[in-house]
Scaffold this motif. Structure first.
Motif, PDB file in Angstrom:
ATOM      1  N   UNK A 124      -0.677  -5.808  -6.998  1.00 52.97           N
ATOM      2  CA  UNK A 124       0.586  -6.242  -6.414  1.00 52.97           C
ATOM      3  C   UNK A 124       0.436  -6.587  -4.935  1.00 52.97           C
ATOM      4  N   UNK A 125      -0.380  -5.843  -4.244  1.00 59.54           N
ATOM      5  CA  UNK A 125      -0.480  -6.046  -2.805  1.00 59.54           C
ATOM      6  C   UNK A 125      -1.182  -7.351  -2.463  1.00 59.54           C
ATOM      7  N   UNK A 126      -1.884  -7.920  -3.435  1.00 57.26           N
ATOM      8  CA  UNK A 126      -2.572  -9.189  -3.175  1.00 57.26           C
ATOM      9  C   UNK A 126      -1.562 -10.308  -2.981  1.00 57.26           C
ATOM     10  N   UNK A 127      -0.330 -10.050  -3.420  1.00 54.19           N
ATOM     11  CA  UNK A 127       0.702 -11.067  -3.287  1.00 54.19           C
ATOM     12  C   UNK A 127       1.454 -10.947  -1.972  1.00 54.19           C
ATOM     13  N   UNK A 128       1.127  -9.930  -1.221  1.00 50.62           N
ATOM     14  CA  UNK A 128       1.817  -9.730   0.047  1.00 50.62           C
ATOM     15  C   UNK A 128       1.392 -10.758   1.068  1.00 50.62           C
TER      16      UNK A 128
ATOM     17  N   UNK B 211       3.481 -19.037  -7.544  1.00 56.59           N
ATOM     18  CA  UNK B 211       2.092 -19.475  -7.385  1.00 56.59           C
ATOM     19  C   UNK B 211       2.070 -20.944  -7.010  1.00 56.59           C
ATOM     20  N   UNK B 212       1.353 -21.247  -5.987  1.00 57.77           N
ATOM     21  CA  UNK B 212       1.253 -22.640  -5.574  1.00 57.77           C
ATOM     22  C   UNK B 212       0.143 -23.329  -6.343  1.00 57.77           C
ATOM     23  N   UNK B 213      -0.992 -22.675  -6.372  1.00 57.78           N
ATOM     24  CA  UNK B 213      -2.110 -23.249  -7.117  1.00 57.78           C
ATOM     25  C   UNK B 213      -3.135 -22.165  -7.372  1.00 57.78           C
TER      26      UNK B 213
ATOM     27  N   UNK C  31      -3.074 -19.047  -5.053  1.00 53.61           N
ATOM     28  CA  UNK C  31      -2.491 -19.359  -3.766  1.00 53.61           C
ATOM     29  C   UNK C  31      -0.988 -19.219  -3.926  1.00 53.61           C
ATOM     30  N   UNK C  32      -0.415 -18.438  -3.064  1.00 52.78           N
ATOM     31  CA  UNK C  32       0.989 -18.085  -3.187  1.00 52.78           C
ATOM     32  C   UNK C  32       1.844 -18.810  -2.163  1.00 52.78           C
ATOM     33  N   UNK C  33       3.066 -19.015  -2.560  1.00 52.64           N
ATOM     34  CA  UNK C  33       4.028 -19.611  -1.648  1.00 52.64           C
ATOM     35  C   UNK C  33       4.904 -18.500  -1.095  1.00 52.64           C
TER      36      UNK C  33
END
Ligand code: ZN
Length: 77
Positions: free
Chosen positions: A7-11, A22-24, A48-50
């Protein structure tokens, strides 16, 4: 093949908000990983997150994990 299941990878590194979009996706193969002294071939699906925080100047970021391989001994050591 591995995915980051953390979960923290999305921070967002800039504002700390958890991204939800998710962007890509990107496929990377870190070379500094090893298992038991044996180099392993790893395909890592990074996302890659937005960042949707309006006040955040970052916009998007590649996920990252606090865990990083400390490096390993040369094969044969
Ligand atoms: Zn942000």
């Amino acid at each position: 093949h591995v995915f980051t299941d953390d979960e923290t990878a999305r921070g967002c590194p800039a504002c700390g908000v958890l991204a939800t979009r998710v962007k890509e996706c990107a496929l990377t193969s870190p070379r500094d990983l090893c298992a038991g002294g044996e180099p392993i071939t790893l395909l890592w699906h990074k996302r890659r997150w937005v960042c949707r925080e309006r006040l955040c100047s970052r916009g998007s970021f590649t996920e990252q994990t606090p865990r990083s391989a400390p490096g390993c001994g040369r094969p044969g050591d």
